[in-house]
Design a protein around this motif. Structure first.
Motif, PDB file in Angstrom:
ATOM      1  N   ARG A   1      40.963  42.650  28.211  1.00 41.22           N
ATOM      2  CA  ARG A   1      39.539  42.993  28.283  1.00 41.22           C
ATOM      3  C   ARG A   1      38.691  41.732  28.109  1.00 41.22           C
ATOM      4  O   ARG A   1      37.751  41.482  28.859  1.00 41.22           O
ATOM      5  CB  ARG A   1      39.233  44.016  27.189  1.00 41.22           C
ATOM      6  N   HIS A   2      39.054  40.905  27.119  1.00 46.51           N
ATOM      7  CA  HIS A   2      38.324  39.657  26.884  1.00 46.51           C
ATOM      8  C   HIS A   2      38.511  38.690  28.059  1.00 46.51           C
ATOM      9  O   HIS A   2      37.568  38.020  28.476  1.00 46.51           O
ATOM     10  CB  HIS A   2      38.767  39.000  25.586  1.00 46.51           C
ATOM     11  N   LYS A   3      39.710  38.643  28.599  1.00 49.65           N
ATOM     12  CA  LYS A   3      39.985  37.765  29.737  1.00 49.65           C
ATOM     13  C   LYS A   3      39.152  38.198  30.944  1.00 49.65           C
ATOM     14  O   LYS A   3      38.527  37.367  31.612  1.00 49.65           O
ATOM     15  CB  LYS A   3      41.475  37.800  30.068  1.00 49.65           C
ATOM     16  N   TRP A   4      39.142  39.494  31.226  1.00 50.60           N
ATOM     17  CA  TRP A   4      38.364  40.006  32.354  1.00 50.60           C
ATOM     18  C   TRP A   4      36.886  39.655  32.179  1.00 50.60           C
ATOM     19  O   TRP A   4      36.228  39.201  33.117  1.00 50.60           O
ATOM     20  CB  TRP A   4      38.532  41.526  32.497  1.00 50.60           C
ATOM     21  N   THR A   5      36.364  39.842  30.979  1.00 51.16           N
ATOM     22  CA  THR A   5      34.960  39.559  30.709  1.00 51.16           C
ATOM     23  C   THR A   5      34.663  38.083  30.934  1.00 51.16           C
ATOM     24  O   THR A   5      33.658  37.727  31.566  1.00 51.16           O
ATOM     25  CB  THR A   5      34.597  39.963  29.269  1.00 51.16           C
ATOM     26  N   THR A   6      35.540  37.226  30.445  1.00 59.48           N
ATOM     27  CA  THR A   6      35.356  35.784  30.609  1.00 59.48           C
ATOM     28  C   THR A   6      35.359  35.402  32.086  1.00 59.48           C
ATOM     29  O   THR A   6      34.488  34.665  32.550  1.00 59.48           O
ATOM     30  CB  THR A   6      36.478  35.022  29.859  1.00 59.48           C
ATOM     31  N   VAL A   7      36.314  35.913  32.835  1.00 60.53           N
ATOM     32  CA  VAL A   7      36.409  35.600  34.261  1.00 60.53           C
ATOM     33  C   VAL A   7      35.177  36.112  35.005  1.00 60.53           C
ATOM     34  O   VAL A   7      34.594  35.408  35.832  1.00 60.53           O
ATOM     35  CB  VAL A   7      37.710  36.188  34.867  1.00 60.53           C
ATOM     36  N   ALA A   8      34.757  37.333  34.711  1.00 62.82           N
ATOM     37  CA  ALA A   8      33.603  37.911  35.395  1.00 62.82           C
ATOM     38  C   ALA A   8      32.338  37.092  35.126  1.00 62.82           C
ATOM     39  O   ALA A   8      31.612  36.731  36.061  1.00 62.82           O
ATOM     40  CB  ALA A   8      33.400  39.360  34.961  1.00 62.82           C
TER      41      ALA A   8
END
Length: 149
Positions: A76-83
């Motif tokens: 979830r944190h990775k997705w948020t960072t990438v987005a």
């Protein structure tokens, strides 16, 4: 629910149940569509087959793949960072994360938005700069050099 927007056709699926009658939806990437009918895994009474199913399956898969230990929430944190670092608006990311207030998202991830202060400086300079009085211009009224033209 399928809605068409230009060349994109987002598909939505229920993510998690919060309170009675309250759901939030997230777009499902096309590469996950073949797995949608198998998720979530439920027993005959609609619950998890056993409480540790997800965590044990996750841990086993991570070990077998030889990946560093991390948990599903890290995704979830990775997705948020990438987005956010790729220009998705923080408002949209907040909605996808299911935060009740954008303040939660800004407080945790606001530092990841592109160019923060520099972008703000450029916008102000572009919008206001051409209208500022130039240095060295003689003005008849005291303080007029501070006024926008």
């Amino acid at each position: 629910m399928v809605t068409k927007f230009g060349k994109y056709t987002p598909k939505y699926a229920p993510l998690k149940h919060r309170k009675e009658g309250e759901w939030r939806d997230i777009p499902v990437p096309a590469f996950l569509e073949p797995f949608i009918d198998r998720l979530p895994i439920r027993n005959a009474s609609g619950g998890m087959p056993y409480p540790d199913l997800l965590s044990k399956s996750w841990d086993r898969a991570i070990r077998r793949l030889g990946l560093p230990a991390y948990n599903p929430h890290d995704l979830r944190h990775k997705w948020t960072t990438v987005a956010l670092t790729n220009g998705v608006s923080i408002h949209e990311v907040s909605r996808w994360l299911g935060h009740r207030s954008i303040k939660v998202t800004v407080d945790r991830y606001g530092h990841l938005t592109q160019d923060g202060q520099e972008r703000c400086r450029q916008v102000v300079e572009t919008a206001v700069g051409p209208h500022m009085l130039t240095a060295g211009r003689v003005t008849a009224v005291r303080g007029a050099d501070l006024v926008l033209t």
